[in-house]
Scaffold this motif. Sequence first.
Motif, PDB file in Angstrom:
ATOM      1  N   GLY A 140      47.857  48.523  48.560  1.00 60.06           N
ATOM      2  CA  GLY A 140      47.089  47.471  47.891  1.00 60.06           C
ATOM      3  C   GLY A 140      47.976  46.357  47.362  1.00 60.06           C
ATOM      4  O   GLY A 140      47.644  45.167  47.487  1.00 60.06           O
ATOM      5  N   THR A 141      49.123  46.716  46.804  1.00 63.13           N
ATOM      6  CA  THR A 141      50.033  45.700  46.256  1.00 63.13           C
ATOM      7  C   THR A 141      50.601  44.811  47.358  1.00 63.13           C
ATOM      8  O   THR A 141      50.628  43.580  47.240  1.00 63.13           O
ATOM      9  CB  THR A 141      51.181  46.381  45.494  1.00 63.13           C
ATOM     10  OG1 THR A 141      50.644  47.193  44.450  1.00 63.13           O
ATOM     11  CG2 THR A 141      52.115  45.344  44.891  1.00 63.13           C
ATOM     12  N   VAL A 142      51.083  45.437  48.453  1.00 65.81           N
ATOM     13  CA  VAL A 142      51.671  44.659  49.541  1.00 65.81           C
ATOM     14  C   VAL A 142      50.627  43.751  50.185  1.00 65.81           C
ATOM     15  O   VAL A 142      50.889  42.573  50.469  1.00 65.81           O
ATOM     16  CB  VAL A 142      52.293  45.597  50.595  1.00 65.81           C
ATOM     17  CG1 VAL A 142      52.803  44.804  51.795  1.00 65.81           C
ATOM     18  CG2 VAL A 142      53.419  46.407  49.985  1.00 65.81           C
ATOM     19  N   VAL A 143      49.427  44.276  50.418  1.00 62.42           N
ATOM     20  CA  VAL A 143      48.358  43.473  51.016  1.00 62.42           C
ATOM     21  C   VAL A 143      47.996  42.305  50.109  1.00 62.42           C
ATOM     22  O   VAL A 143      47.816  41.167  50.561  1.00 62.42           O
ATOM     23  CB  VAL A 143      47.127  44.358  51.293  1.00 62.42           C
ATOM     24  CG1 VAL A 143      45.896  43.504  51.618  1.00 62.42           C
ATOM     25  CG2 VAL A 143      47.421  45.314  52.435  1.00 62.42           C
ATOM     26  N   LEU A 144      47.894  42.577  48.829  1.00 64.95           N
ATOM     27  CA  LEU A 144      47.523  41.518  47.891  1.00 64.95           C
ATOM     28  C   LEU A 144      48.552  40.395  47.881  1.00 64.95           C
ATOM     29  O   LEU A 144      48.200  39.210  47.893  1.00 64.95           O
ATOM     30  CB  LEU A 144      47.370  42.105  46.485  1.00 64.95           C
ATOM     31  CG  LEU A 144      46.841  41.159  45.403  1.00 64.95           C
ATOM     32  CD1 LEU A 144      45.486  40.591  45.798  1.00 64.95           C
ATOM     33  CD2 LEU A 144      46.738  41.895  44.072  1.00 64.95           C
ATOM     34  N   VAL A 145      49.833  40.747  47.902  1.00 69.15           N
ATOM     35  CA  VAL A 145      50.883  39.724  47.915  1.00 69.15           C
ATOM     36  C   VAL A 145      50.806  38.888  49.187  1.00 69.15           C
ATOM     37  O   VAL A 145      50.902  37.653  49.157  1.00 69.15           O
ATOM     38  CB  VAL A 145      52.276  40.374  47.780  1.00 69.15           C
ATOM     39  CG1 VAL A 145      53.375  39.341  48.020  1.00 69.15           C
ATOM     40  CG2 VAL A 145      52.440  41.002  46.406  1.00 69.15           C
ATOM     41  N   ALA A 170      39.433  35.631  44.565  1.00 68.76           N
ATOM     42  CA  ALA A 170      38.610  36.593  45.299  1.00 68.76           C
ATOM     43  C   ALA A 170      39.460  37.709  45.905  1.00 68.76           C
ATOM     44  O   ALA A 170      39.018  38.866  45.983  1.00 68.76           O
ATOM     45  CB  ALA A 170      37.831  35.879  46.396  1.00 68.76           C
ATOM     46  N   SER A 171      40.685  37.373  46.330  1.00 63.50           N
ATOM     47  CA  SER A 171      41.542  38.396  46.939  1.00 63.50           C
ATOM     48  C   SER A 171      41.895  39.503  45.945  1.00 63.50           C
ATOM     49  O   SER A 171      42.065  40.669  46.330  1.00 63.50           O
ATOM     50  CB  SER A 171      42.810  37.755  47.506  1.00 63.50           C
ATOM     51  OG  SER A 171      43.637  37.244  46.473  1.00 63.50           O
ATOM     52  N   LEU A 172      42.001  39.165  44.664  1.00 65.39           N
ATOM     53  CA  LEU A 172      42.259  40.188  43.652  1.00 65.39           C
ATOM     54  C   LEU A 172      41.142  41.221  43.623  1.00 65.39           C
ATOM     55  O   LEU A 172      41.380  42.430  43.619  1.00 65.39           O
ATOM     56  CB  LEU A 172      42.415  39.527  42.277  1.00 65.39           C
ATOM     57  CG  LEU A 172      43.653  38.651  42.063  1.00 65.39           C
ATOM     58  CD1 LEU A 172      43.525  37.884  40.742  1.00 65.39           C
ATOM     59  CD2 LEU A 172      44.914  39.509  42.051  1.00 65.39           C
ATOM     60  N   VAL A 173      39.902  40.734  43.606  1.00 64.52           N
ATOM     61  CA  VAL A 173      38.748  41.643  43.580  1.00 64.52           C
ATOM     62  C   VAL A 173      38.659  42.421  44.890  1.00 64.52           C
ATOM     63  O   VAL A 173      38.389  43.631  44.899  1.00 64.52           O
ATOM     64  CB  VAL A 173      37.454  40.845  43.339  1.00 64.52           C
ATOM     65  CG1 VAL A 173      36.247  41.778  43.313  1.00 64.52           C
ATOM     66  CG2 VAL A 173      37.549  40.054  42.046  1.00 64.52           C
ATOM     67  N   ALA A 174      38.887  41.728  46.019  1.00 60.66           N
ATOM     68  CA  ALA A 174      38.749  42.351  47.335  1.00 60.66           C
ATOM     69  C   ALA A 174      39.688  43.531  47.518  1.00 60.66           C
ATOM     70  O   ALA A 174      39.371  44.476  48.252  1.00 60.66           O
ATOM     71  CB  ALA A 174      38.995  41.311  48.428  1.00 60.66           C
ATOM     72  N   VAL A 175      40.840  43.506  46.878  1.00 63.92           N
ATOM     73  CA  VAL A 175      41.823  44.574  47.050  1.00 63.92           C
ATOM     74  C   VAL A 175      41.737  45.622  45.937  1.00 63.92           C
ATOM     75  O   VAL A 175      41.805  46.832  46.202  1.00 63.92           O
ATOM     76  CB  VAL A 175      43.251  43.984  47.104  1.00 63.92           C
ATOM     77  CG1 VAL A 175      44.297  45.098  47.139  1.00 63.92           C
ATOM     78  CG2 VAL A 175      43.405  43.078  48.316  1.00 63.92           C
ATOM     79  N   ILE A 176      41.569  45.191  44.698  1.00 62.30           N
ATOM     80  CA  ILE A 176      41.624  46.116  43.570  1.00 62.30           C
ATOM     81  C   ILE A 176      40.461  47.110  43.591  1.00 62.30           C
ATOM     82  O   ILE A 176      40.636  48.313  43.322  1.00 62.30           O
ATOM     83  CB  ILE A 176      41.660  45.341  42.242  1.00 62.30           C
ATOM     84  CG1 ILE A 176      43.009  44.616  42.103  1.00 62.30           C
ATOM     85  CG2 ILE A 176      41.444  46.277  41.053  1.00 62.30           C
ATOM     86  CD1 ILE A 176      43.095  43.696  40.903  1.00 62.30           C
ATOM     87  N   VAL A 177      39.255  46.642  43.922  1.00 72.84           N
ATOM     88  CA  VAL A 177      38.087  47.534  43.906  1.00 72.84           C
ATOM     89  C   VAL A 177      38.246  48.702  44.888  1.00 72.84           C
ATOM     90  O   VAL A 177      38.049  49.870  44.510  1.00 72.84           O
ATOM     91  CB  VAL A 177      36.797  46.739  44.185  1.00 72.84           C
ATOM     92  CG1 VAL A 177      35.621  47.684  44.408  1.00 72.84           C
ATOM     93  CG2 VAL A 177      36.496  45.788  43.029  1.00 72.84           C
ATOM     94  N   PRO A 178      38.596  48.470  46.173  1.00 78.22           N
ATOM     95  CA  PRO A 178      38.758  49.634  47.062  1.00 78.22           C
ATOM     96  C   PRO A 178      39.944  50.524  46.702  1.00 78.22           C
ATOM     97  O   PRO A 178      39.914  51.725  46.982  1.00 78.22           O
ATOM     98  CB  PRO A 178      38.945  48.994  48.448  1.00 78.22           C
ATOM     99  CG  PRO A 178      39.356  47.597  48.191  1.00 78.22           C
ATOM    100  CD  PRO A 178      38.706  47.199  46.914  1.00 78.22           C
ATOM    101  N   VAL A 179      40.990  49.976  46.096  1.00 79.89           N
ATOM    102  CA  VAL A 179      42.097  50.822  45.648  1.00 79.89           C
ATOM    103  C   VAL A 179      41.593  51.820  44.608  1.00 79.89           C
ATOM    104  O   VAL A 179      41.899  53.021  44.667  1.00 79.89           O
ATOM    105  CB  VAL A 179      43.251  49.968  45.076  1.00 79.89           C
ATOM    106  CG1 VAL A 179      44.251  50.854  44.331  1.00 79.89           C
ATOM    107  CG2 VAL A 179      43.962  49.212  46.189  1.00 79.89           C
TER     108      VAL A 179
END
Length: 512
Positions: free
Chosen positions: A162-167, A369-378
């Motif tokens: 999740g961290t790598v994808v978010l960056v 939006a990318s923050l929400v898109a990644v954090i929720v499924p993590v």
Amino acid sequence: MTFESAPAIVAVTLVTLATLTIGTWGLRFSRTTSDFYVASRSVRPGLNASAIGGEYLSAASFLGVAGLVFTSGAEMLWYPIGWTAGYLVLLTLVAAPLRRSGAYTLPDFAEERLASTGVRRLCSLLVVSIGWLYLLPQLQGAGLTLELVADAPRWVGPVLVGTVVLVSVFSGGMRSITFVQAFQYWLKLTALLVPVGVLVAVWANDGAPRADLSQAWSLPIGTDTTTGLYATYSLIAATFLGTMGLPHVGVRFYTNPDGRAARRTTLVVLALLGVFYLLPPILGLLGRVYAATPASADTLVLELPRLMVPGWAGDALTGLVCAGAFAAFLSTSSGLAIAVSGVLSQDVVVPLLRRRGSRFGGVAAFRIASLVAVIVPVIGALLTPSVGVARGVALAFALAAATFCPLLLLGIWWRRLTAYGAATGLVTGLVTTGSAVVFTISGSRTGTWADVALTQPALWAVPLSFAVMIVVSLASAAHVPAHTTRLLVRLHSPEPVTEPAVSAMKAALQER
């Protein structure tokens, strides 16, 4: 860190650093909103096909197929066949018209085709639902992999991916991720091709021992005499028809310069997927010879090199496989994060910012939006039980097949589709397959026909959604959008047709 786990940890570290380096390097080319959403529609077929292969070959492809072939036999070969053949349907019926629509996302296409903000909102909900459902097995697979090869806690994998994808997504959006995913396809192919070559050579050197294959294992259909055939056909329907409805696949065709390039891209993707999917079944068959009982079906690919090749060579092969597996988690998760971020940005973040009087939009909204898109499924991956990477992905395919497949096919090829018909059909597909997802995740099993129908819902849910869309559209025929004919002319006009000719065709059709 033990000596045995060192190659795997080094491999994961190198893949992570390479992903971050390429992703942040792409920031140099990402300046506009169009760069973040669709790479300014300038990605050429070869690069785009590699990127699609990178994001499409998920944990289910890299780990799940071999494990399922090992445990359940030849009937599981329908997974890679269906995942590849889905692009043939996409090539012939959807790719070029979808690109000519000029949309950024599937909800954009739905609103333009049906002139309905309600259908757009419903499509946005579906994109987010499918994207997050597809993300869960990627993140859970990452946790399983790091736990096995590095003895790390199960939560490390989802958090790291999740961290790598978010960056990467936060830095450069679609243009940046395109380079990352193209690199990761070739890494994944190498990470299976080299071990398969070595392990087949070891098998041949051992005298080519034959696996003890039962008759049931060798059958290409389900072994249950009452429900096996239904489960097989339902799996085929989900994988053949679900591909076109996957949000991270659809958004890729908006990045091509034109419809012809979209078709070329799809043709190259078929070749790339065909080459890759030759490899996992070989590992599954070798597992029948050398692996008695792996920790789980999803770990066979990771365990097999050490079982067949002792010493440092086996550890090195395990490290290479681990690098490919981690690339699979990162590339697919990146594509899904891009697709979900685009929809959340347009339909949630931008309206909220404007309602509050903020001037931020475009790139800033996409990054929020990318923050929400990644954090929720993590968070979801940490809290929900795993259902197996391949079976988890199959549920996402079934949901896509029962919702976006009817919308795209009817929206592109049937003039009489209305917003009422589309909305009712989408809700039908969401309710039927959504119930199946909840049932499967709950873990309850009865072994009855109802159990099989819910765990493999595509064979009845897809025809039902088509039927509902058609019947309700015919009943609301007076509400066909006025611009439908003009839009369909644009979707089906080849690029060499000049603009004056298109205008003349539109005028002639309007007079009729």
